[in-house]
Design a protein around this motif. Structure first.
Motif, PDB file in Angstrom:
ATOM      1  N   VAL A  61       0.853  -1.197   0.000  1.00  0.00           N
ATOM      2  CA  VAL A  61       0.000   0.000   0.000  1.00  0.00           C
ATOM      3  C   VAL A  61       0.883   1.239   0.000  1.00  0.00           C
ATOM      4  O   VAL A  61       1.796   1.355   0.818  1.00  0.00           O
ATOM      5  CB  VAL A  61      -0.936   0.031   1.216  1.00  0.00           C
ATOM      6  N   THR A  62       0.613   2.138  -0.929  1.00  0.00           N
ATOM      7  CA  THR A  62       1.320   3.412  -0.982  1.00  0.00           C
ATOM      8  C   THR A  62       0.320   4.532  -0.787  1.00  0.00           C
ATOM      9  O   THR A  62      -0.700   4.588  -1.487  1.00  0.00           O
ATOM     10  CB  THR A  62       2.031   3.594  -2.342  1.00  0.00           C
ATOM     11  N   TYR A  63       0.570   5.416   0.171  1.00  0.00           N
ATOM     12  CA  TYR A  63      -0.334   6.530   0.438  1.00  0.00           C
ATOM     13  C   TYR A  63       0.092   7.753  -0.361  1.00  0.00           C
ATOM     14  O   TYR A  63       1.280   8.017  -0.547  1.00  0.00           O
ATOM     15  CB  TYR A  63      -0.353   6.850   1.933  1.00  0.00           C
ATOM     16  N   ALA A  64      -0.895   8.469  -0.847  1.00  0.00           N
ATOM     17  CA  ALA A  64      -0.624   9.639  -1.678  1.00  0.00           C
ATOM     18  C   ALA A  64      -1.799  10.596  -1.569  1.00  0.00           C
ATOM     19  O   ALA A  64      -2.881  10.229  -1.105  1.00  0.00           O
ATOM     20  CB  ALA A  64      -0.426   9.220  -3.131  1.00  0.00           C
ATOM     21  N   ASP A  65      -1.563  11.843  -1.983  1.00  0.00           N
ATOM     22  CA  ASP A  65      -2.700  12.761  -2.026  1.00  0.00           C
ATOM     23  C   ASP A  65      -3.415  12.605  -3.366  1.00  0.00           C
ATOM     24  O   ASP A  65      -2.933  11.937  -4.278  1.00  0.00           O
ATOM     25  CB  ASP A  65      -2.277  14.205  -1.774  1.00  0.00           C
ATOM     26  N   SER A  66      -4.561  13.225  -3.485  1.00  0.00           N
ATOM     27  CA  SER A  66      -5.411  13.042  -4.657  1.00  0.00           C
ATOM     28  C   SER A  66      -4.711  13.475  -5.941  1.00  0.00           C
ATOM     29  O   SER A  66      -4.827  12.810  -6.977  1.00  0.00           O
ATOM     30  CB  SER A  66      -6.711  13.828  -4.466  1.00  0.00           C
ATOM     31  N   ALA A  67      -3.966  14.572  -5.897  1.00  0.00           N
ATOM     32  CA  ALA A  67      -3.297  15.079  -7.095  1.00  0.00           C
ATOM     33  C   ALA A  67      -2.239  14.107  -7.597  1.00  0.00           C
ATOM     34  O   ALA A  67      -2.079  13.906  -8.811  1.00  0.00           O
ATOM     35  CB  ALA A  67      -2.670  16.435  -6.806  1.00  0.00           C
ATOM     36  N   ASP A  68      -1.503  13.472  -6.686  1.00  0.00           N
ATOM     37  CA  ASP A  68      -0.485  12.520  -7.114  1.00  0.00           C
ATOM     38  C   ASP A  68      -1.106  11.227  -7.631  1.00  0.00           C
ATOM     39  O   ASP A  68      -0.578  10.599  -8.550  1.00  0.00           O
ATOM     40  CB  ASP A  68       0.485  12.228  -5.967  1.00  0.00           C
ATOM     41  N   LEU A  69      -2.230  10.820  -7.066  1.00  0.00           N
ATOM     42  CA  LEU A  69      -2.922   9.641  -7.590  1.00  0.00           C
ATOM     43  C   LEU A  69      -3.376   9.878  -9.036  1.00  0.00           C
ATOM     44  O   LEU A  69      -3.387   8.954  -9.848  1.00  0.00           O
ATOM     45  CB  LEU A  69      -4.128   9.300  -6.720  1.00  0.00           C
ATOM     46  N   ALA A  70      -3.750  11.103  -9.327  1.00  0.00           N
ATOM     47  CA  ALA A  70      -4.210  11.429 -10.688  1.00  0.00           C
ATOM     48  C   ALA A  70      -3.123  11.190 -11.717  1.00  0.00           C
ATOM     49  O   ALA A  70      -3.416  10.973 -12.902  1.00  0.00           O
ATOM     50  CB  ALA A  70      -4.684  12.877 -10.738  1.00  0.00           C
ATOM     51  N   ARG A  71      -1.862  11.212 -11.297  1.00  0.00           N
ATOM     52  CA  ARG A  71      -0.755  10.973 -12.227  1.00  0.00           C
ATOM     53  C   ARG A  71      -0.593   9.490 -12.559  1.00  0.00           C
ATOM     54  O   ARG A  71       0.144   9.136 -13.473  1.00  0.00           O
ATOM     55  CB  ARG A  71       0.547  11.524 -11.646  1.00  0.00           C
ATOM     56  N   LEU A  72      -1.257   8.634 -11.820  1.00  0.00           N
ATOM     57  CA  LEU A  72      -1.160   7.191 -12.048  1.00  0.00           C
ATOM     58  C   LEU A  72      -2.206   6.682 -13.031  1.00  0.00           C
ATOM     59  O   LEU A  72      -2.158   5.524 -13.444  1.00  0.00           O
ATOM     60  CB  LEU A  72      -1.316   6.434 -10.725  1.00  0.00           C
ATOM     61  N   VAL A  73      -3.174   7.518 -13.385  1.00  0.00           N
ATOM     62  CA  VAL A  73      -4.305   7.093 -14.217  1.00  0.00           C
ATOM     63  C   VAL A  73      -4.479   8.093 -15.357  1.00  0.00           C
ATOM     64  O   VAL A  73      -3.895   9.176 -15.340  1.00  0.00           O
ATOM     65  CB  VAL A  73      -5.597   7.004 -13.371  1.00  0.00           C
ATOM     66  N   PRO A  74      -5.282   7.748 -16.375  1.00  0.00           N
ATOM     67  CA  PRO A  74      -5.508   8.697 -17.469  1.00  0.00           C
ATOM     68  C   PRO A  74      -6.092  10.018 -16.978  1.00  0.00           C
ATOM     69  O   PRO A  74      -6.729  10.083 -15.916  1.00  0.00           O
ATOM     70  CB  PRO A  74      -6.513   7.950 -18.362  1.00  0.00           C
TER      71      PRO A  74
END
Length: 254
Positions: A61-74
Motif C-alpha cells: 500500500v502506498t499513500y498519496a494525495d489526490s493530485a499525485d494519484l491522478a498521475r497514475l491514471v488517465p
C-alpha cells in the motif's frame, strides 16, 4: 503489509494489458473482494484507504494525495482516492459457462466485434442487473481488461463471467447445442424482439455500433429481431440496446 508514501510529483506508468490499473471505489472494492483476482498494489489517500476495512496482509500500500494519484491514471479519471494494479482474471471456457447454465434460463450475451471498453463495461453492468449468465466475445476483437472498462462495469467485471473465444461462429454453434435460442439484434428486419422471444433459454447477439453484426454471425442466429425504437433515431448505443433487450427477456420470462 508494506506501506509507503508516494513522493509529490512522482510520475508512473499507467498500467499495461498484463497489469492493468483500476480506479474508483466500486471497481477497487469489487476487485479486492474477488478471491479470483490477484491485486498487486494499492495506491490510496488515507481517507479512502480507511473505508476499505481490513486489507490483505501481503498487499503493498502506498499513500498519496489526490493530485499525485491522478498521475497514475488517465487524465480526468475519477479515481476517488483509490488506484490498484492487478493481474487479469483467468480465462473461462465457454463449455464451463454453458454447464453452469444448465439448470436455469438465464440469458447469455454475445458481442460481435464490440471493441469499445466503455461499451463492454456497460454491457457487463446490464448483464449483472438482469442476472445474465455471462457475456461472450471474440478474443481478437474485444478490449482487454482496463481501468476504463472496469470503471464502466462499476464492479461487475469481477462478478459476471466473460468468455473470450477464437471463433464466434463455432461458439454460436456450441451455444445452440446447449439449447439456446439465438436472437441477433439488427435494424434490418421487420420482426420485433417481443415476437422473436419464445424458447426459455435465450442468447442475445449484438454487433458493433455502425457495422452491426457480420453476415456470418447473423447466419448463425436462429432469429433476427429489432428493438421497437422511433424512426427519429437510426440506432441505439450498444450498451443501451443490450439493457433494453435484457429487460424484454426478463419481462417475457415473468
Amino acid at each position: 503489509m508494506s506501506r509507503r508514501t508516494l513522493k509529490q510529483g512522482h510520475r508512473a506508468k499507467r498500467g499495461s494489458p498484463d497489469r492493468p490499473r483500476f480506479w474508483g471505489r466500486h471497481p477497487v472494492m469489487a476487485a479486492l473482494a474477488n478471491p479470483e483476482r490477484r491485486v498487486r498494489k494499492l495506491w490510496a489517500t488515507h481517507e479512502a484507504a480507511s473505508a476499505l476495512g481490513k486489507l490483505p496482509a501481503d498487499l503493498p500500500v502506498t499513500y498519496a494525495d489526490s493530485a499525485d494519484l491522478a498521475r497514475l491514471v488517465p487524465g480526468d479519471a475519477p479515481h476517488q482516492g483509490l488506484v490498484i494494479e492487478v493481474d487479469p482474471l483467468e480465462d473461462i471456457w465457454l463449455g464451463d459457462l454453458l454447464e453452469q447454465g444448465k439448470g436455469d434460463n438465464r440469458p447469455l450475451i454475445v458481442l460481435d466485434q464490440v471493441t469499445d471498453p466503455h461499451n463492454v463495461g456497460a454491457v457487463l453492468r446490464s448483464a449483472a442487473a438482469f442476472d445474465a449468465l455471462g457475456i461472450v466475445t471474440q478474443d481478437r476483437h474485444s478490449p482487454p481488461e482496463s481501468g476504463a472498462l472496469a470503471r464502466s462495469a462499476s464492479g461487475t467485471l469481477e462478478t459476471v463471467p466473460w468468455v473470450r473465444v477464437v471463433n464466434l461462429a463455432r461458439a454460436l454453434e456450441e451455444i445452440e447445442a446447449a439449447g439456446y435460442w439465438r436472437i441477433g439484434l439488427t435494424g434490418h428486419t421487420e420482426t420485433a424482439l417481443a415476437d422473436a422471444l419464445g424458447p426459455p433459454k435465450v442468447a442475445l447477439v449484438l454487433g458493433a455500433e455502425g457495422e452491426g453484426m457480420r453476415q456470418n454471425t447473423a447466419a448463425h442466429c436462429d432469429q433476427l429481431a429489432k428493438l421497437p425504437i422511433s424512426p427519429r433515431v437510426e440506432s441505439l448505443n450498444i450498451s443501451n440496446a443490450a439493457a433494453i433487450a435484457l429487460y424484454a427477456v426478463a419481462t417475457h420470462r415473468r
